[in-house]
Design an enzyme around this catalytic site. Structure first.
Site, PDB file in Angstrom:
ATOM      1  N   TYR A  42     -16.045  17.381 -13.771  1.00 54.00           N
ATOM      2  CA  TYR A  42     -16.781  16.153 -13.707  1.00 54.00           C
ATOM      3  C   TYR A  42     -17.730  15.601 -12.734  1.00 54.00           C
ATOM      4  O   TYR A  42     -17.601  15.559 -11.418  1.00 54.00           O
ATOM      5  CB  TYR A  42     -15.244  15.062 -13.925  1.00 54.00           C
ATOM      6  CG  TYR A  42     -16.479  13.313 -13.575  1.00 54.00           C
ATOM      7  CD1 TYR A  42     -16.008  13.087 -15.310  1.00 54.00           C
ATOM      8  CD2 TYR A  42     -15.284  12.392 -12.554  1.00 54.00           C
ATOM      9  CE1 TYR A  42     -16.642  11.344 -14.930  1.00 54.00           C
ATOM     10  CE2 TYR A  42     -15.815  11.527 -12.298  1.00 54.00           C
ATOM     11  CZ  TYR A  42     -16.473  10.697 -13.589  1.00 54.00           C
ATOM     12  OH  TYR A  42     -16.770   9.476 -13.940  1.00 54.00           O
TER      13      TYR A  42
ATOM     14  N   LYS B 180      -8.889   6.364 -18.632  1.00 54.99           N
ATOM     15  CA  LYS B 180      -9.340   7.142 -20.224  1.00 54.99           C
ATOM     16  C   LYS B 180      -8.158   6.748 -21.400  1.00 54.99           C
ATOM     17  O   LYS B 180      -7.805   6.260 -21.910  1.00 54.99           O
ATOM     18  CB  LYS B 180      -9.724   8.428 -19.833  1.00 54.99           C
ATOM     19  CG  LYS B 180     -10.689   8.221 -18.882  1.00 54.99           C
ATOM     20  CD  LYS B 180     -11.815   8.259 -18.914  1.00 54.99           C
ATOM     21  CE  LYS B 180     -12.832   8.255 -17.812  1.00 54.99           C
ATOM     22  NZ  LYS B 180     -13.189   8.868 -17.276  1.00 54.99           N
TER      23      LYS B 180
ATOM     24  N   ASP C 145      -7.524  18.950 -13.853  1.00 57.24           N
ATOM     25  CA  ASP C 145      -8.063  17.696 -14.156  1.00 57.24           C
ATOM     26  C   ASP C 145      -7.560  17.940 -16.015  1.00 57.24           C
ATOM     27  O   ASP C 145      -8.460  17.843 -16.672  1.00 57.24           O
ATOM     28  CB  ASP C 145      -9.217  17.699 -14.286  1.00 57.24           C
ATOM     29  CG  ASP C 145      -9.743  15.745 -14.305  1.00 57.24           C
ATOM     30  OD1 ASP C 145      -9.197  15.485 -15.678  1.00 57.24           O
ATOM     31  OD2 ASP C 145     -11.049  15.699 -13.574  1.00 57.24           O
TER      32      ASP C 145
ATOM     33  N   ARG D 271       0.607  -1.060   0.156  1.00 56.29           N
ATOM     34  CA  ARG D 271      -0.232  -0.392   0.493  1.00 56.29           C
ATOM     35  C   ARG D 271       0.723   1.481  -0.092  1.00 56.29           C
ATOM     36  O   ARG D 271       0.517   2.250  -0.777  1.00 56.29           O
ATOM     37  CB  ARG D 271      -0.460   0.052   0.919  1.00 56.29           C
ATOM     38  CG  ARG D 271      -1.726   1.625   1.011  1.00 56.29           C
ATOM     39  CD  ARG D 271      -3.173   1.289   2.309  1.00 56.29           C
ATOM     40  NE  ARG D 271      -2.681   0.423   3.092  1.00 56.29           N
ATOM     41  CZ  ARG D 271      -2.532   0.804   4.193  1.00 56.29           C
ATOM     42  NH1 ARG D 271      -0.894   1.588   4.503  1.00 56.29           N
ATOM     43  NH2 ARG D 271      -2.219   0.030   5.512  1.00 56.29           N
TER      44      ARG D 271
HETATM   45  C1  LIG Z   1     -13.721   9.951 -15.670  1.00 61.55           C
HETATM   46  C2  LIG Z   1     -13.184  10.894 -15.233  1.00 61.55           C
HETATM   47  C3  LIG Z   1     -12.517  11.537 -13.563  1.00 61.55           C
HETATM   48  C4  LIG Z   1     -13.115   9.847 -12.884  1.00 61.55           C
HETATM   49  O1  LIG Z   1     -11.608   9.007 -13.275  1.00 61.55           O
HETATM   50  P1  LIG Z   1     -12.487   7.323 -12.422  1.00 61.55           P
HETATM   51  O2  LIG Z   1     -11.091   6.795 -13.076  1.00 61.55           O
HETATM   52  O3  LIG Z   1     -13.715   7.225 -12.593  1.00 61.55           O
HETATM   53  O4  LIG Z   1     -12.711   7.698 -11.072  1.00 61.55           O
HETATM   54  C5  LIG Z   1     -12.199  12.597 -13.368  1.00 61.55           C
HETATM   55  N1  LIG Z   1     -12.063  13.435 -13.792  1.00 61.55           N
HETATM   56  C6  LIG Z   1     -11.968  12.998 -15.438  1.00 61.55           C
HETATM   57  C7  LIG Z   1     -12.161  14.121 -16.696  1.00 61.55           C
HETATM   58  C8  LIG Z   1     -12.942  11.923 -15.830  1.00 61.55           C
HETATM   59  O5  LIG Z   1     -13.429  11.741 -16.952  1.00 61.55           O
END
Ligand SMILES: *Cc1c(COP(=O)(O)O)cnc(C)c1O
Length: 386
Positions: free
Chosen positions: A104, A201, A176, A52
């Site tokens: 998001y 993504k 982000d 961890r």
């Molecule tokens: C999918 C997404 C998240 C969250 O990520 P997870 O891996 O699903 O927890 C945060 N910000 C954006 C822009 C996203 O597309």
């Protein structure tokens, strides 16, 4: 420091953190499937004691992401939301986080429904201008949270200008960078203190793993984030780290094709008789085109279209696609289609949603790396049925 530090992005994406295994020469380092590490005497170990806290597969991925974002440190998480949780946990009760209202959904939910109950104060702006951010920042604002391009309207926020406003007021900035990826935009070079990723993504890139990461501008931010990574415990397993690192190796190549396909699609459909709008940051008609051109070196792989007809026609369109899959998420090699009003943004009350432009006719396309002609033909035939 590695011998790759001065090299180009595509080279670092393949080599940083991927030195051949010293014991066997394995060109691709092994997946360290271990929770614990044998010590030679109490407290005597090779820098690893429990997974961890630290695992070599995770460290390799962190080193690579850190280099690609141009940061000083990186911490990986089991999801983007776990990374967001760690960042919001740097705030104390009474302190504010200021974000654009269209963040998001999972980020909004963490701010409003989790951290607000612990006394953190989320503040949202509907206006993307630096002046609007400046107006809402006060002595209690500790963190400014930006997403650019935003989801699903693909608004582009001026990261450099908003970072300056935030820093002048003593707040930190998190960007982000999930939609743009470090191939198209480097927030730290524009002034951000933290970069957040949902590696689920584009970085993973194959829709087969969930993960997240925080990259930090300087070492002084690392201690707290590493502490929270270990304390909150939302860490990725070694197999997931391996998949993300493998994805990273083709990121530069994939983004080139995502951008080329998305631009072709946006240009092809921009005057289509069944559409009222086509949103893509690198189309001249986009409201933030100038900032996008300055801040990004490609328009990205997301295209948002708005059908003139309402829900019934849009439903027919979404169900008629044959190459695009109707699914949440984005950034994989395969093209996906999402209807935010009924899927990702379904929990936002209709008036608020529509006030923000997320109408029933709005469809978000994650343009994959298939042949552009097949994607265009698919959208064309589905529009004919709408
Ligand atoms: C999918 C997404 C998240 C969250 O990520 P997870 O891996 O699903 O927890 C945060 N910000 C954006 C822009 C996203 O597309």
């Amino acid at each position: 420091m590695t011998r790759f530090d001065a090299m180009h992005f595509a080279t670092r994406a393949i080599h940083v953190g991927q030195e051949p295994d010293p014991t066997t020469g394995a060109t691709v380092p092994p997946i360290y499937a271990t929770s614990t590490y044998t010590q030679s005497s109490p407290g005597e170990h090779k820098g690893y004691d429990y997974s961890r806290t630290r695992n070599p597969s995770r460290v390799m991925l962190e080193d690579a992401l850190c280099s690609l974002e141009g940061g000083a440190a990186c911490a990986c998480f089991s999801s983007g939301c776990a990374g967001t949780t760690a960042l919001l946990a740097t705030l104390k009760p009474g302190e504010k986080v200021l974000a654009y209202a269209d963040v998001y959904g999972g980020t909004f939910r963490l701010m409003k429904r989790v951290f607000e109950t612990f006394g953190v104060v989320p503040v949202f702006t509907e206006d993307t201008s630096p002046a609007a951010f400046a107006k809402l920042i006060d002595g209690q604002t500790r963190l400014v949270w930006l997403e650019s391009p935003t989801n699903p309207l693909l608004r582009v926020l001026d990261i450099a200008a908003i970072s300056k406003v935030a820093h002048d007021a003593g707040a930190r900035v998190c960007v982000d960078n999930t939609f743009a990826t470090p191939v198209l935009q480097l927030p730290i070079s524009l002034g951000a203190d933290y970069v957040l990723h949902s590696t689920t993504k584009y970085i993973g890139g194959h829709s087969d793993v969930v993960g997240g990461a925080i990259v930090m501008r300087d070492k002084s931010l690392q201690e707290r984030i590493a502490f929270l990574q270990n304390s909150l415990g939302g860490v990725p397993g070694p197999f997931d780290c391996f998949l993300q690192q493998r994805g990273l190796k083709t990121l530069a190549l994939r983004m080139e094709r995502h951008c080329a396909n998305a631009l072709k699609l946006a240009e092809h459909f921009r005057n289509h008789k069944k559409l009222s709008r086509v949103l893509y940051p690198f189309l001249e008609s986009h409201p933030d085109h100038a900032v996008a051109k300055r801040q990004m070196c490609g328009g990205g792989g997301m295209v948002t279209i708005v059908l003139k007809e309402g829900w019934e026609a849009t439903k027919r369109f979404c169900s008629s696609l044959r190459v695009f899959s109707l699914a949440e998420s984005l950034g994989g090699v395969e093209s996906l289609c999402c209807h935010p009003a009924s899927m990702t943004h379904g929990s936002i009350p209709k008036e608020i949603r529509e006030g923000r432009g997320i109408t029933d006719g709005l469809v978000r396309l994650s343009v994959g790396i298939e042949h552009a002609d097949d994607l265009i033909a698919d959208v064309e035939q589905a529009l004919a049925k709408a």
